[in-house]
Enzyme design. Structure first.
Site: not given
Ligand SMILES: NC(=O)c1ccc[n+]([C@@H]2O[C@H](COP(=O)([O-])OP(=O)(O)OC[C@H]3O[C@@H](n4cnc5c(N)ncnc54)[C@H](OP(=O)(O)O)[C@@H]3O)[C@@H](O)[C@H]2O)c1
Length: 337
Positions: A34-35, A68, A73, A102, A135, A173-174, A230, A274, A280, A284
């Site tokens: 994720g970005t 992604d 973004y 997206k 999106h 998406s969504n 978050r 992400k 990490r 991951n």
């Molecule tokens: N389609 C949509 O509407 C939609 C909505 C939301 C998100 N997305 C996509 O999904 C991706 C991921 O979602 P997200 O960023 O909401 O959530 P996520 O990946 O569940 O959480 C990201 C957070 O987790 C931390 N993290 C990552 N790996 C970790 C690990 N192994 N241990 C502990 N903490 C960890 C990261 O911190 P650090 O960066 O500091 O490591 C960051 O703060 C987004 O970047 C985006 O590309 C899409």
């Protein structure tokens, strides 16, 4: 499978990520980076000093092949730069990397879609994307008021983008089940992918089963749910040190984050964590050398509380809002973009 390669003076682990076949015969890697960098007081957080570009280069070196992003973004440019650099250095070829971006909600009208994708391609510096997603099913005007644009109009324009060669595959998406079914029934091209929020507290079994029964690959965003902070908010709910997760993790000699990501793989869902941290990135992606059994999968699914962290209730009066409405909608952070 893990391959050790010698890089200059140190050893680096290159993970070979498996792929799924999509309903159009193309392949999609089983984990995506994720970005989205979140929100700050100015709107969407920007990458500084090419931070995101460098993270993506590190990720490619480690074996990540799927990224992604989205027009909204503000990470397309640095992602594309990283891809062009690694292709030029012959670390990967363009067709080994899978780029998902997206279409944003303010570009849903028929005449806007192709232009929006052209802008994304210009930002990326690439001549096609592997996957173009709508999106949200929600069309908005520039001032973020609802349009009456039907998402089927938008979908047909996305089909034209496939025809034009700008997008190899298209998806949604969504979207909820009813909306997904309508696109399947009325569209000319079946969506290749459905990207939705999934984590142990939002298992989404019914929608996942339906999409997969239609040959649609599911991508799960926000895979860590309440386990991470978050947008500056510390959520109550499941944490990384949960005793059940720790017990499963210890059994496999893995971290609880890895166990949660593996739970996606067992369900044939693409997790899209992400991170901007090298340790990490390594952690991951290191999820393809062990398996969870049925009981362990079920133990993790038992955390389900149907909790969403991406619920844009500020759009809930839109005719195509995909989720349940609430009494107190939150403020719209996108209007600050
Ligand atoms: N389609 C949509 O509407 C939609 C909505 C939301 C998100 N997305 C996509 O999904 C991706 C991921 O979602 P997200 O960023 O909401 O959530 P996520 O990946 O569940 O959480 C990201 C957070 O987790 C931390 N993290 C990552 N790996 C970790 C690990 N192994 N241990 C502990 N903490 C960890 C990261 O911190 P650090 O960066 O500091 O490591 C960051 O703060 C987004 O970047 C985006 O590309 C899409």
């Amino acid at each position: 499978m893990v391959i050790f390669i010698s890089q200059m003076s140190h050893f680096m682990v290159l993970t070979k990520v498996p792929k799924y076949k999509m309903n159009n015969g193309r392949e999609i890697p089983a984990i995506a980076l994720g970005t989205f960098l979140g929100f700050d007081e100015h709107g969407v957080t920007q990458s500084e000093n090419k931070m995101l570009r460098d993270v993506v280069i590190q990720a490619i070196d480690l074996g990540y092949r799927h990224f992604d992003t989205a027009a909204v973004y503000n990470t397309e440019a640095e992602l594309g730069e990283a891809v062009r650099i690694t292709v030029a250095e012959q670390t990967v070829s363009r067709d080994e990397v899978f780029i998902t971006t997206k279409l944003w909600n303010t570009r849903h009208r028929k005449g806007q879609v192709m232009k929006a994708l052209e802008e994304s391609l210009r930002q990326l510096g690439l001549d096609y994307v592997d996957l173009y997603l709508m999106h949200w099913p929600i069309g908005l005007n520039d001032d973020y008021t609802p349009t009456n644009t039907d998402y089927m109009e938008t979908w047909r324009a996305m089909e034209d983008a496939v025809e034009a060669g700008y997008a190899k595959s298209i998806g949604l998406s969504n979207f909820n089940k009813q909306q997904l079914k309508r696109v399947i029934d009325e569209g000319n091209i079946k969506p290749a992918v459905l990207q939705i929020e999934i984590h142990p507290q939002l298992v989404q079994e019914e929608l996942v089963q339906y999409a997969q029964s239609q040959g649609i690959v599911v991508m799960g965003f926000s895979p860590f749910g309440s386990m991470v902070t978050r947008f500056g908010v510390n959520y109550t709910g499941l944490r990384f040190n949960d005793p059940v997760l720790r017990q499963i993790a210890e059994r496999h000699n893995k971290t609880t984050a890895q166990v949660v990501l593996r739970w996606f793989v067992e369900r044939k869902i693409i997790p899209m964590p992400k991170t901007i941290r090298y340790s990490r990135l390594i952690e991951n992606i290191d999820i393809f050398d062990f398996q969870l059994d049925e009981e362990e999968i079920e133990m993790i699914s038992q955390f389900n509380r149907n909790v969403r962290f991406t619920a844009p209730t500020f759009w809930q009066n839109h005719p195509h809002y995909p989720f349940d409405k609430v009494d107190n909608p939150i403020e719209d952070p996108f209007t600050k973009i």
